[in-house]
Design a protein around this motif. Structure first.
Motif, PDB file in Angstrom:
ATOM      1  N   GLY A 129       0.827  -1.198   0.025  1.00  0.00           N
ATOM      2  CA  GLY A 129       0.056   0.098   0.103  1.00  0.00           C
ATOM      3  C   GLY A 129       1.002   1.352  -0.045  1.00  0.00           C
ATOM      4  N   LYS A 130       2.315   1.170  -0.497  1.00  0.00           N
ATOM      5  CA  LYS A 130       3.135   2.207  -0.372  1.00  0.00           C
ATOM      6  C   LYS A 130       3.016   3.068  -1.937  1.00  0.00           C
ATOM      7  CE  LYS A 130       6.135   0.412   3.482  1.00  0.00           C
ATOM      8  NZ  LYS A 130       7.315   0.213   4.051  1.00  0.00           N
ATOM      9  N   LEU A 131       2.560   2.429  -2.583  1.00  0.00           N
ATOM     10  CA  LEU A 131       2.659   3.020  -4.031  1.00  0.00           C
ATOM     11  C   LEU A 131       1.290   3.102  -4.321  1.00  0.00           C
ATOM     12  CD1 LEU A 131       4.164   4.313  -6.240  1.00  0.00           C
ATOM     13  CD2 LEU A 131       4.325   2.114  -7.498  1.00  0.00           C
ATOM     14  N   ARG A 132       0.413   4.287  -4.312  1.00  0.00           N
ATOM     15  CA  ARG A 132      -0.570   4.568  -5.073  1.00  0.00           C
ATOM     16  C   ARG A 132      -0.611   5.599  -5.968  1.00  0.00           C
ATOM     17  NH1 ARG A 132      -4.671   1.611  -2.680  1.00  0.00           N
ATOM     18  NH2 ARG A 132      -4.419   0.563  -0.583  1.00  0.00           N
ATOM     19  N   PRO A 133      -1.662   5.718  -7.049  1.00  0.00           N
ATOM     20  CA  PRO A 133      -1.387   6.815  -7.829  1.00  0.00           C
ATOM     21  C   PRO A 133      -2.219   8.175  -7.218  1.00  0.00           C
ATOM     22  CG  PRO A 133      -3.167   5.289  -8.407  1.00  0.00           C
ATOM     23  CD  PRO A 133      -2.385   4.764  -7.317  1.00  0.00           C
ATOM     24  N   ALA A 134      -1.665   9.230  -7.783  1.00  0.00           N
ATOM     25  CA  ALA A 134      -2.555  10.469  -7.445  1.00  0.00           C
ATOM     26  C   ALA A 134      -3.811  10.559  -8.271  1.00  0.00           C
ATOM     27  CB  ALA A 134      -1.651  11.763  -7.731  1.00  0.00           C
ATOM     28  N   MET A 135      -5.125  10.526  -7.488  1.00  0.00           N
ATOM     29  CA  MET A 135      -6.235  10.333  -8.328  1.00  0.00           C
ATOM     30  C   MET A 135      -6.855  11.764  -8.392  1.00  0.00           C
ATOM     31  SD  MET A 135      -6.392   7.301  -9.136  1.00  0.00           S
ATOM     32  CE  MET A 135      -8.001   7.056  -9.722  1.00  0.00           C
ATOM     33  N   ASP A 136      -7.269  12.052  -9.378  1.00  0.00           N
ATOM     34  CA  ASP A 136      -8.025  13.457  -9.707  1.00  0.00           C
ATOM     35  C   ASP A 136      -9.539  13.310  -9.675  1.00  0.00           C
ATOM     36  OD1 ASP A 136      -8.026  16.381 -10.545  1.00  0.00           O
ATOM     37  OD2 ASP A 136      -8.960  15.465 -12.189  1.00  0.00           O
ATOM     38  N   ARG A 137     -10.236  12.669 -10.698  1.00  0.00           N
ATOM     39  CA  ARG A 137     -11.567  12.445 -10.847  1.00  0.00           C
ATOM     40  C   ARG A 137     -11.605  11.087 -11.697  1.00  0.00           C
ATOM     41  NH1 ARG A 137     -14.415  18.208 -12.335  1.00  0.00           N
ATOM     42  NH2 ARG A 137     -13.829  19.665 -10.435  1.00  0.00           N
ATOM     43  N   THR A 138     -13.124  10.552 -11.370  1.00  0.00           N
ATOM     44  CA  THR A 138     -13.453   9.317 -11.931  1.00  0.00           C
ATOM     45  C   THR A 138     -14.626   9.830 -12.905  1.00  0.00           C
ATOM     46  OG1 THR A 138     -14.773   8.585 -10.320  1.00  0.00           O
ATOM     47  CG2 THR A 138     -12.471   7.715 -10.352  1.00  0.00           C
ATOM     48  N   TYR A 139     -14.973   9.404 -14.003  1.00  0.00           N
ATOM     49  CA  TYR A 139     -15.970   9.310 -14.717  1.00  0.00           C
ATOM     50  C   TYR A 139     -16.523   8.129 -15.198  1.00  0.00           C
ATOM     51  CZ  TYR A 139     -14.549  14.266 -15.209  1.00  0.00           C
ATOM     52  OH  TYR A 139     -14.128  15.394 -15.049  1.00  0.00           O
ATOM     53  N   PRO A 140     -17.854   7.736 -15.430  1.00  0.00           N
ATOM     54  CA  PRO A 140     -18.379   6.742 -16.163  1.00  0.00           C
ATOM     55  C   PRO A 140     -17.813   6.476 -17.246  1.00  0.00           C
ATOM     56  CG  PRO A 140     -20.076   8.021 -15.064  1.00  0.00           C
ATOM     57  CD  PRO A 140     -18.920   8.954 -14.896  1.00  0.00           C
ATOM     58  N   LEU A 141     -17.619   5.381 -17.971  1.00  0.00           N
ATOM     59  CA  LEU A 141     -17.026   5.046 -19.272  1.00  0.00           C
ATOM     60  C   LEU A 141     -17.871   5.756 -20.429  1.00  0.00           C
ATOM     61  CD1 LEU A 141     -15.192   3.254 -20.974  1.00  0.00           C
ATOM     62  CD2 LEU A 141     -16.693   1.827 -21.308  1.00  0.00           C
ATOM     63  N   ALA A 142     -19.053   5.912 -20.164  1.00  0.00           N
ATOM     64  CA  ALA A 142     -19.931   6.813 -21.380  1.00  0.00           C
ATOM     65  C   ALA A 142     -19.580   8.119 -21.274  1.00  0.00           C
ATOM     66  CB  ALA A 142     -21.490   6.426 -21.204  1.00  0.00           C
ATOM     67  N   GLN A 143     -18.941   8.759 -20.314  1.00  0.00           N
ATOM     68  CA  GLN A 143     -18.594  10.159 -20.109  1.00  0.00           C
ATOM     69  C   GLN A 143     -17.232  10.381 -20.299  1.00  0.00           C
ATOM     70  OE1 GLN A 143     -20.262  12.021 -16.658  1.00  0.00           O
ATOM     71  NE2 GLN A 143     -22.186  10.784 -16.751  1.00  0.00           N
ATOM     72  N   ALA A 144     -16.552   9.615 -21.409  1.00  0.00           N
ATOM     73  CA  ALA A 144     -15.209   9.632 -21.739  1.00  0.00           C
ATOM     74  C   ALA A 144     -14.979  11.059 -22.131  1.00  0.00           C
ATOM     75  CB  ALA A 144     -14.837   8.591 -22.715  1.00  0.00           C
ATOM     76  N   SER A 145     -15.862  11.795 -23.104  1.00  0.00           N
ATOM     77  CA  SER A 145     -15.586  13.024 -23.356  1.00  0.00           C
ATOM     78  C   SER A 145     -15.651  14.043 -22.453  1.00  0.00           C
ATOM     79  CB  SER A 145     -17.040  13.486 -24.423  1.00  0.00           C
ATOM     80  OG  SER A 145     -18.101  13.456 -23.743  1.00  0.00           O
ATOM     81  N   ALA A 146     -16.397  13.894 -21.086  1.00  0.00           N
ATOM     82  CA  ALA A 146     -16.053  14.813 -19.944  1.00  0.00           C
ATOM     83  C   ALA A 146     -14.599  14.651 -19.413  1.00  0.00           C
ATOM     84  CB  ALA A 146     -17.198  14.507 -19.163  1.00  0.00           C
ATOM     85  N   ALA A 147     -14.284  13.273 -19.446  1.00  0.00           N
ATOM     86  CA  ALA A 147     -12.937  13.287 -18.813  1.00  0.00           C
ATOM     87  C   ALA A 147     -11.654  13.808 -19.597  1.00  0.00           C
ATOM     88  CB  ALA A 147     -12.632  11.874 -18.899  1.00  0.00           C
ATOM     89  N   HIS A 148     -11.968  13.827 -21.088  1.00  0.00           N
ATOM     90  CA  HIS A 148     -10.725  14.340 -21.841  1.00  0.00           C
ATOM     91  C   HIS A 148     -11.152  15.823 -21.941  1.00  0.00           C
ATOM     92  CE1 HIS A 148      -9.455  11.302 -24.773  1.00  0.00           C
ATOM     93  NE2 HIS A 148      -9.801  10.728 -23.642  1.00  0.00           N
ATOM     94  N   ALA A 149     -12.244  16.493 -21.629  1.00  0.00           N
ATOM     95  CA  ALA A 149     -12.415  17.881 -21.523  1.00  0.00           C
ATOM     96  C   ALA A 149     -11.618  18.365 -20.214  1.00  0.00           C
ATOM     97  CB  ALA A 149     -13.908  18.109 -21.445  1.00  0.00           C
TER      98      ALA A 149
END
Length: 340
Positions: A304-324
């Motif tokens: 548990g010593k290496l975890r990524p910095a997490m920003d936000r999650t989006y549902p797969l269908a909202q990939a366009s919002a994630a790219h924006a």
């Protein structure tokens, strides 16, 4: 040949995936129905839990980074999930395992095929959404900073884009391996975020000259390595930050593909200029990297010593919002698509 355990439920025939009918802005990402891919020799089929969003996905969507020959047209370079089918020649023990995997494409989907050597086991208790944010940045930082620039404990490195997925992974790895890391960011808020995440020093490049600041921080000694995603006029400035025998690694050219450098500076300081891309490398190469990560880095993941910095999650269908969000540049760490 595809094999399934008797316990595995029958797989559906099609799936939801994100396509790019016409290259363009974030709106070019369109949910569509596609046949579920069939794993070939040495491959596994993963029921995707989550897929990481990366800058190359944005470039592919814009029509500037086509997938390599044989790779799916669907974007997505990293996934996590459960192995539900095996191609021929794959160890049967992988069936049913939770894994994260580096893929050459196809990650933005409910199911994705991955070469078995590019899969790493997700430890029990490790969040699958976080696991999806590991492979692309981990493989990239490890191969370029630790292998091409061969940094070791006691070194100091400079990494640009201090709150990006790449830089936040570099920060964590440097913390784990006793390497001092200096990052650059475009605002005081992002500098604070990078420092809070573990960077030793953060320079707001809009308010200060990073070359001058690196000289001040290192007391004129310079850094042993630079990991650069900018290119362009950053290259000669990066070289000015390097200590004698320093190494410069280019992994992207977001600021321009051409630069003018002073060759005698390279000769006099015995500098090394190198770079690489990852997506088109062979399965054999990526498998070797995965083996090395399994030995040297994965114990930290398991603890548990290496975890990524997490920003936000989006549902797969909202990939366009994630790219924006990625294009807006306000994110800190990784953006992840979640299959619901």
């Amino acid at each position: 040949m595809v094999t399934q355990t008797a316990q595995s439920p029958a797989l559906p025939t099609d799936m939801m995936a994100i396509g790019i009918p016409v290259p363009g802005g974030p709106e070019a990402l369109v949910p569509q129905r596609l046949p579920i891919p069939v794993p070939g020799e040495g491959e596994v089929l993963i029921r995707v839990a989550a897929a990481g969003v990366n800058r190359p996905d944005v470039l592919q969507r814009m029509g500037k980074y086509p997938p390599p020959p044989g790779a799916p047209d669907t974007p997505g370079l990293e996934v996590s999930g459960t192995v539900v089918a095996l191609g021929s020649g794959v160890d049967a023990a992988l069936m049913g395992q939770a894994v994260c995997a580096l893929v050459a494409g196809g990650g933005y989907a409910e199911y994705a095929v991955a070469p078995a050597p590019q899969c790493l086991p997700v430890p029990g208790g490790y969040d699958l959404i976080e696991a999806a944010a590991l492979p692309e940045t981990l493989f990239t930082v490890w191969t370029n900073l630790f292998e091409r620039a061969y940094v070791v404990a006691g070194d100091t490195v400079l990494v640009h884009g201090g709150t990006s997925g790449i830089a936040t992974m570099a920060i964590r790895l440097c913390n784990l391996f006793d390497i001092t890391i200096i990052v650059t960011c475009g605002s005081d808020a992002k500098c604070k975020a990078a420092l809070d995440w573990g960077a030793d020093h953060a320079i707001n490049y809009r308010d200060a000259d990073f070359v001058t600041e690196v000289g001040r921080i290192t007391e004129g000694k310079g850094v042993q390595a630079v990991l650069d995603m900018v290119g362009g006029d950053y290259l000669p400035r990066n070289l000015a930050c390097l200590a004698p025998d320093g190494r410069h690694v280019s992994i992207a050219v977001l600021g321009g593909a051409k630069a003018e450098i002073f060759i005698p500076q390279i000769m006099q300081n015995r500098l090394t200029l190198t770079g690489s891309t990852l997506r088109a490398r062979s399965v054999a190469f990526k498998g070797l990297v995965a083996d090395e990560l399994s030995r040297t880095v994965w114990p930290f993941v398991a603890q548990g010593k290496l975890r990524p910095a997490m920003d936000r999650t989006y549902p797969l269908a909202q990939a366009s919002a994630a790219h924006a969000r990625m294009e807006a540049g306000d994110h800190v760490g990784k953006i992840v698509l979640v299959v619901e």
